[in-house]
Design a protein around this motif. Structure first.
Motif, PDB file in Angstrom:
ATOM      1  N   UNK A 140       0.839  -1.200   0.000  1.00 26.09           N
ATOM      2  CA  UNK A 140       0.000   0.000   0.000  1.00 26.09           C
ATOM      3  C   UNK A 140       0.871   1.245   0.000  1.00 26.09           C
ATOM      4  N   UNK A 141       1.955   1.221   0.757  1.00 33.54           N
ATOM      5  CA  UNK A 141       2.872   2.374   0.763  1.00 33.54           C
ATOM      6  C   UNK A 141       3.479   2.597  -0.615  1.00 33.54           C
ATOM      7  N   UNK A 142       3.867   1.528  -1.269  1.00 34.32           N
ATOM      8  CA  UNK A 142       4.514   1.643  -2.571  1.00 34.32           C
ATOM      9  C   UNK A 142       3.544   2.004  -3.691  1.00 34.32           C
ATOM     10  N   UNK A 143       2.364   1.399  -3.675  1.00 41.26           N
ATOM     11  CA  UNK A 143       1.493   1.484  -4.844  1.00 41.26           C
ATOM     12  C   UNK A 143       0.119   2.080  -4.584  1.00 41.26           C
ATOM     13  N   UNK A 144      -0.229   2.297  -3.324  1.00 43.24           N
ATOM     14  CA  UNK A 144      -1.595   2.711  -2.990  1.00 43.24           C
ATOM     15  C   UNK A 144      -2.029   4.055  -3.542  1.00 43.24           C
ATOM     16  N   UNK A 145      -1.091   4.932  -3.841  1.00 42.57           N
ATOM     17  CA  UNK A 145      -1.471   6.259  -4.356  1.00 42.57           C
ATOM     18  C   UNK A 145      -1.728   6.246  -5.861  1.00 42.57           C
ATOM     19  N   UNK A 146      -1.426   5.142  -6.521  1.00 40.81           N
ATOM     20  CA  UNK A 146      -1.661   4.999  -7.952  1.00 40.81           C
ATOM     21  C   UNK A 146      -2.946   4.197  -8.158  1.00 40.81           C
ATOM     22  N   UNK A 147      -3.931   4.794  -8.804  1.00 46.81           N
ATOM     23  CA  UNK A 147      -5.247   4.160  -8.936  1.00 46.81           C
ATOM     24  C   UNK A 147      -5.167   2.804  -9.633  1.00 46.81           C
TER      25      UNK A 147
END
Length: 171
Positions: A140-147
């Motif tokens: 989530x830290x690595x990829x969570x901000x990318x929809x």
């Protein structure tokens, strides 16, 4: 059975059922946020925690002990983002590991070798549970901000299927 070991196992049953409630609340959060894959993951987690309670229940009965059920506390966590439940799950799994360790320590003190052997499965399980929870936080830290990446993670967790824990499957 040693009284302290017995009491700790009874308390652990309650803790495992609380864990099921807690993870169900995480599933509800994700379902309400539109992440049905994460909801699926935590509903399966809830089922696993219930199963852990049943494994402890069976152990008490197999050793001629009576179960003492107590009230299960209501989960008190609320979240405003996707990361919150994941971090809470990691923290909770570390707490459950400490509880298992306490039972093991009491069994060692009582020289209850049968209980120590029984707890070996839970020690391995907790190592896996903490690793999975940590991995979910990291992803989530690595990829969570990318929809798109969040969508892919949600689909990954939607594919998780329930399997009966081996101590119940072999019972």
């Amino acid at each position: 059975m040693d009284q302290k070991v017995y009491e700790l196992i009874n308390q652990q049953i309650n803790a495992e059922l609380y864990s099921a409630y807690l993870y169900m609340s995480f599933a509800d959060h994700y379902e309400e946020e539109g992440l049905s894959g994460y909801a699926n993951y935590y509903m399966i987690q809830a089922a696993e925690e219930r199963d852990h309670a049943l494994i402890f229940r069976n152990y008490l009965h197999d050793n001629g002990q009576k179960l003492k059920l107590s009230a299960i506390a209501q989960p008190d966590k609320t979240f405003t983002d996707f990361m919150g439940p994941l971090e809470a799950a990691l923290e909770h799994e570390k707490y459950v590991t400490a509880l298992i360790n306490d039972i093991y320590a009491a069994a060692v003190e009582a020289k209850d070798y049968r209980c120590m052997k029984f707890l070996d499965w839970f020690i391995d399980e907790q190592m896996e549970e903490e690793a999975n929870a940590d991995e979910m936080v990291t992803k989530m830290r690595l990829f969570g901000s990318d929809a798109k990446a969040l969508y892919d993670l949600d689909r990954e967790y939607a594919a998780r299927v329930y399997s009966v824990p081996s101590p119940l499957a072999n019972a």
